[in-house]
Design a protein around this motif. Structure first.
Motif, PDB file in Angstrom:
ATOM      1  N   ILE A   1     -10.932   1.147  -5.224  1.00  0.00           N
ATOM      2  CA  ILE A   1     -10.366   2.336  -5.857  1.00  0.00           C
ATOM      3  C   ILE A   1      -9.632   1.908  -7.125  1.00  0.00           C
ATOM      4  CG2 ILE A   1      -8.776   4.271  -5.598  1.00  0.00           C
ATOM      5  CD1 ILE A   1      -9.126   3.972  -2.540  1.00  0.00           C
ATOM      6  N   LYS A   2      -9.900   2.607  -8.218  1.00  0.00           N
ATOM      7  CA  LYS A   2      -9.226   2.347  -9.489  1.00  0.00           C
ATOM      8  C   LYS A   2      -8.445   3.594  -9.881  1.00  0.00           C
ATOM      9  CE  LYS A   2     -10.697  -1.657 -10.970  1.00  0.00           C
ATOM     10  NZ  LYS A   2      -9.750  -2.667 -11.377  1.00  0.00           N
ATOM     11  N   PHE A   3      -7.359   3.381 -10.603  1.00  0.00           N
ATOM     12  CA  PHE A   3      -6.498   4.494 -10.979  1.00  0.00           C
ATOM     13  C   PHE A   3      -5.795   4.144 -12.283  1.00  0.00           C
ATOM     14  CE2 PHE A   3      -2.597   7.012 -10.791  1.00  0.00           C
ATOM     15  CZ  PHE A   3      -3.059   8.235 -10.333  1.00  0.00           C
TER      16      PHE A   3
ATOM     17  N   GLN B   1       3.123   0.549 -11.678  1.00  0.00           N
ATOM     18  CA  GLN B   1       1.744   0.077 -11.543  1.00  0.00           C
ATOM     19  C   GLN B   1       1.578  -0.741 -10.259  1.00  0.00           C
ATOM     20  OE1 GLN B   1      -0.028   1.986 -13.439  1.00  0.00           O
ATOM     21  NE2 GLN B   1      -1.057   0.475 -14.685  1.00  0.00           N
ATOM     22  N   HIS B   2       2.562  -1.576  -9.960  1.00  0.00           N
ATOM     23  CA  HIS B   2       2.512  -2.404  -8.755  1.00  0.00           C
ATOM     24  C   HIS B   2       2.536  -1.521  -7.496  1.00  0.00           C
ATOM     25  CE1 HIS B   2       2.977  -5.986  -6.326  1.00  0.00           C
ATOM     26  NE2 HIS B   2       4.003  -5.412  -5.715  1.00  0.00           N
ATOM     27  N   LYS B   3       3.402  -0.512  -7.499  1.00  0.00           N
ATOM     28  CA  LYS B   3       3.479   0.401  -6.344  1.00  0.00           C
ATOM     29  C   LYS B   3       2.165   1.152  -6.155  1.00  0.00           C
ATOM     30  CE  LYS B   3       8.452   1.203  -6.420  1.00  0.00           C
ATOM     31  NZ  LYS B   3       9.528   2.166  -6.680  1.00  0.00           N
ATOM     32  N   ILE B   4       1.569   1.583  -7.251  1.00  0.00           N
ATOM     33  CA  ILE B   4       0.290   2.294  -7.175  1.00  0.00           C
ATOM     34  C   ILE B   4      -0.782   1.365  -6.621  1.00  0.00           C
ATOM     35  CG2 ILE B   4      -1.578   3.312  -8.556  1.00  0.00           C
ATOM     36  CD1 ILE B   4       0.670   4.476 -10.364  1.00  0.00           C
TER      37      ILE B   4
ATOM     38  N   LEU C   1      -0.364   0.986  -2.905  1.00  0.00           N
ATOM     39  CA  LEU C   1      -0.813   2.198  -2.216  1.00  0.00           C
ATOM     40  C   LEU C   1      -2.336   2.246  -2.139  1.00  0.00           C
ATOM     41  CD1 LEU C   1      -0.186   4.986  -0.968  1.00  0.00           C
ATOM     42  CD2 LEU C   1      -0.274   5.903  -3.300  1.00  0.00           C
ATOM     43  N   LEU C   2      -3.007   1.923  -3.226  1.00  0.00           N
ATOM     44  CA  LEU C   2      -4.466   1.963  -3.239  1.00  0.00           C
ATOM     45  C   LEU C   2      -5.067   0.924  -2.300  1.00  0.00           C
ATOM     46  CD1 LEU C   2      -5.182   2.555  -7.025  1.00  0.00           C
ATOM     47  CD2 LEU C   2      -5.154   4.237  -5.177  1.00  0.00           C
ATOM     48  N   GLU C   3      -4.428  -0.236  -2.197  1.00  0.00           N
ATOM     49  CA  GLU C   3      -4.921  -1.271  -1.290  1.00  0.00           C
ATOM     50  C   GLU C   3      -4.828  -0.835   0.173  1.00  0.00           C
ATOM     51  OE1 GLU C   3      -2.883  -4.914  -2.208  1.00  0.00           O
ATOM     52  OE2 GLU C   3      -3.724  -4.968  -4.238  1.00  0.00           O
ATOM     53  N   GLN C   4      -3.937   0.090   0.461  1.00  0.00           N
ATOM     54  CA  GLN C   4      -3.759   0.571   1.837  1.00  0.00           C
ATOM     55  C   GLN C   4      -4.806   1.614   2.231  1.00  0.00           C
ATOM     56  OE1 GLN C   4       0.267   2.009   2.006  1.00  0.00           O
ATOM     57  NE2 GLN C   4       1.113   0.043   1.376  1.00  0.00           N
ATOM     58  N   GLN C   5      -5.652   2.002   1.316  1.00  0.00           N
ATOM     59  CA  GLN C   5      -6.622   3.069   1.562  1.00  0.00           C
ATOM     60  C   GLN C   5      -7.966   2.518   2.042  1.00  0.00           C
ATOM     61  OE1 GLN C   5      -5.186   6.087   1.561  1.00  0.00           O
ATOM     62  NE2 GLN C   5      -3.420   4.864   0.982  1.00  0.00           N
TER      63      GLN C   5
END
Length: 112
Positions: free
Chosen positions: A4-6, A94-97, A100-104
Motif C-alpha cells: 500500500i502506498k500513500f 510520514q512515519h506514523k502513516i 499504519l499501512l504496514e499493519q494492513q
C-alpha cells in the motif's frame, strides 16, 4: 509483492501547500545552502523552486527560507528554525502513516 502506498500533503484553501516535493526541496536547501543547487539536485527549474519557497514564506506566520542575494561571495539560502520544526513534524507524520499501512496485512492478503 503488493504494498500500500500513500501520499500525504497539506492544503491551504484547496491549494497544495506542503508535501513530498516541498519537503525534499527544503531538505536540499538545508544540505546545500543554496536554492539553485537544491533545485538542480531535484531537476526542478530555479523559478519553480523560488515560487515554491515564496509560497511557503508568504502563507506562513514565520518564514521557512531566508534567501541571500548574490554578490562577491555569492548568495545562498538558509532554512529557519520554523522550517526545521515543520520538517520534523512532517517526517513524524510520514512515519506514523507508514506504520499504519504496514499493519494492513489483511487488506493485502485479500488482494492476492
Amino acid at each position: 509483492m503488493k504494498k500500500i502506498k500513500f501520499k500525504c500533503w497539506v492544503e491551504d484553501e484547496g491549494e497544495k501547500f506542503y508535501g513530498p516535493g516541498p519537503h525534499q526541496l527544503i531538505k536540499s536547501i538545508q544540505k546545500e545552502g543554496s536554492l539553485s543547487k537544491a533545485a538542480g539536485q531535484m531537476k526542478m527549474s530555479y523559478k519553480k523552486a523560488w515560487d515554491l519557497v515564496q509560497r511557503l514564506n508568504n502563507k506562513s506566520e514565520e518564514p521557512w527560507v531566508i534567501l541571500k542575494k548574490g554578490g562577491q561571495h555569492g548568495g545562498g539560502a538558509e532554512i529557519t528554525p520554523h522550517a526545521i520544526k515543520a520538517m520534523q513534524e512532517y517526517e513524524k507524520l510520514q512515519h506514523k502513516i507508514s506504520e499504519l499501512l504496514e499493519q494492513q496485512e489483511g487488506f493485502i492478503e485479500v488482494l492476492k
